[in-house]
Motif scaffolding. Sequence first.
Motif, PDB file in Angstrom:
ATOM      1  N   PHE A  38      28.834  45.570  43.984  1.00 42.68           N
ATOM      2  CA  PHE A  38      29.869  44.889  44.743  1.00 42.68           C
ATOM      3  C   PHE A  38      29.366  44.569  46.145  1.00 42.68           C
ATOM      4  CE2 PHE A  38      33.097  46.405  47.925  1.00 42.68           C
ATOM      5  CZ  PHE A  38      33.704  45.173  48.127  1.00 42.68           C
ATOM      6  N   ALA A  39      29.468  43.319  46.559  1.00 39.48           N
ATOM      7  CA  ALA A  39      28.994  42.910  47.876  1.00 39.48           C
ATOM      8  C   ALA A  39      30.131  42.539  48.806  1.00 39.48           C
ATOM      9  CB  ALA A  39      28.032  41.724  47.750  1.00 39.48           C
ATOM     10  N   ALA A  40      31.147  41.854  48.281  1.00 43.51           N
ATOM     11  CA  ALA A  40      32.204  41.353  49.140  1.00 43.51           C
ATOM     12  C   ALA A  40      33.479  41.130  48.341  1.00 43.51           C
ATOM     13  CB  ALA A  40      31.764  40.049  49.799  1.00 43.51           C
ATOM     14  N   GLU A  41      34.582  40.950  49.071  1.00 43.87           N
ATOM     15  CA  GLU A  41      35.877  40.678  48.449  1.00 43.87           C
ATOM     16  C   GLU A  41      36.433  39.370  48.992  1.00 43.87           C
ATOM     17  OE1 GLU A  41      40.411  42.549  48.197  1.00 43.87           O
ATOM     18  OE2 GLU A  41      38.706  43.834  48.722  1.00 43.87           O
ATOM     19  N   THR A  47      39.334  37.484  50.321  1.00 48.88           N
ATOM     20  CA  THR A  47      40.620  37.876  50.904  1.00 48.88           C
ATOM     21  C   THR A  47      41.658  36.766  50.831  1.00 48.88           C
ATOM     22  OG1 THR A  47      39.878  37.245  53.129  1.00 48.88           O
ATOM     23  CG2 THR A  47      39.531  39.537  52.441  1.00 48.88           C
ATOM     24  N   SER A  48      41.220  35.497  50.759  1.00 50.76           N
ATOM     25  CA  SER A  48      42.169  34.397  50.602  1.00 50.76           C
ATOM     26  C   SER A  48      41.450  33.164  50.082  1.00 50.76           C
ATOM     27  CB  SER A  48      42.876  34.080  51.923  1.00 50.76           C
ATOM     28  OG  SER A  48      41.944  33.631  52.896  1.00 50.76           O
ATOM     29  N   VAL A  49      42.177  32.338  49.337  1.00 48.11           N
ATOM     30  CA  VAL A  49      41.632  31.083  48.824  1.00 48.11           C
ATOM     31  C   VAL A  49      42.687  29.996  48.958  1.00 48.11           C
ATOM     32  CG1 VAL A  49      40.063  32.160  47.163  1.00 48.11           C
ATOM     33  CG2 VAL A  49      42.369  31.566  46.461  1.00 48.11           C
ATOM     34  N   ASP A  68      39.442  39.029  44.281  1.00 48.51           N
ATOM     35  CA  ASP A  68      38.288  39.092  43.389  1.00 48.51           C
ATOM     36  C   ASP A  68      37.086  39.653  44.141  1.00 48.51           C
ATOM     37  OD1 ASP A  68      39.657  38.094  41.270  1.00 48.51           O
ATOM     38  OD2 ASP A  68      38.762  36.089  41.317  1.00 48.51           O
ATOM     39  N   LYS A  69      36.200  40.350  43.423  1.00 42.63           N
ATOM     40  CA  LYS A  69      34.964  40.867  44.004  1.00 42.63           C
ATOM     41  C   LYS A  69      33.809  39.935  43.651  1.00 42.63           C
ATOM     42  CE  LYS A  69      36.727  44.888  45.407  1.00 42.63           C
ATOM     43  NZ  LYS A  69      38.131  44.736  44.949  1.00 42.63           N
TER      44      LYS A  69
END
Length: 320
Positions: A21-24, A26-28, A48-49
């Motif tokens: 896992f590198a990042a999440e 937060t909004s799209v 999503d991750k």
Amino acid sequence: RLKQLSKYVYFVILLTSSAAFAAEITSVRGKVTVRKAGQAPATLKAKDKVSGGDMIITGDDGFARVKFRDESVITVQGSTRYLISEDSDPSDKGGSKSMLVSGSIGADVYKIKKIYKDKDESYKLYTPTAVCGVRGTKFEIYSDKNGRSQTSVGEGEIAVSGDPLSDDKRVSSGQSVKSGDGFKSDKGGQVAKGKEKLPSLKDAAKSLGDKPKPDAEYEKYYVGLIQDLANRIVKMKGDYDAKEQEALRTADEAKKLPDSDTKKNSLFDRVAVLGLERFIIGKNTLHRINQFRGYMTLIENSSIQMPEAQKVEEIFLTIT
């Protein structure tokens, strides 16, 4: 001791995997997809991750905010291809690496300054023609389909090198750009400094389109970079394998010694060091493989065949 060694090797294998896992997200907003290695693009949603090797692709109306584990935040604008090249892990102070293949992103790295401390350029962001070592806190970068990039710095400063393949030295050896200024980069390592205005998202979309394809001159340039990268990756894989073989030989030598021999523990300590060195080589190799994929994306709509691609994918599979 052997049990400890086996646990250590297993831990190294886990760390080396690009699936970490590198990042999440937060909004799209709008059309946003993610393309994982060897897979078709899939819709990307908030929470999503994403991992090293994942490419975030936005449509003309797309937008995504990406928060990394080191708390840096990247905002991916419309008509953009942004490649997460290497995991961000504050625990190893190794820094973050990612690549803006084409389009426009904004970055806010204020919170990572305390993490990296004296390693000011540990956070690196690539374009096809430049690499930026981040010292500042807020900046924007735009890269067109030919890899020509522009940036504007909102706070702090960044160090810029015009050669994205030769960044082994600290990026500060390149040009430093302070708040309010910007830079332009072009193929061949040319970096022009000055106050630059980023193109509007509307103009960026016109430049990129749904299937960006570089001009013939840049296409030839990218092919050369891809071949250079492939050669480097093959060499790095050789170094990676050599460390493993040396560790196995050293472990075998240690096992032949009686437990009372002080040299035994020393040899096993050496095995641990070799395992760590192998992990670092593996991590750097994965970064270069992901960078290779970024360049391949730029020529994916051309008729050029790159036999190196299969070899690089085979290396990727053996490392992960």
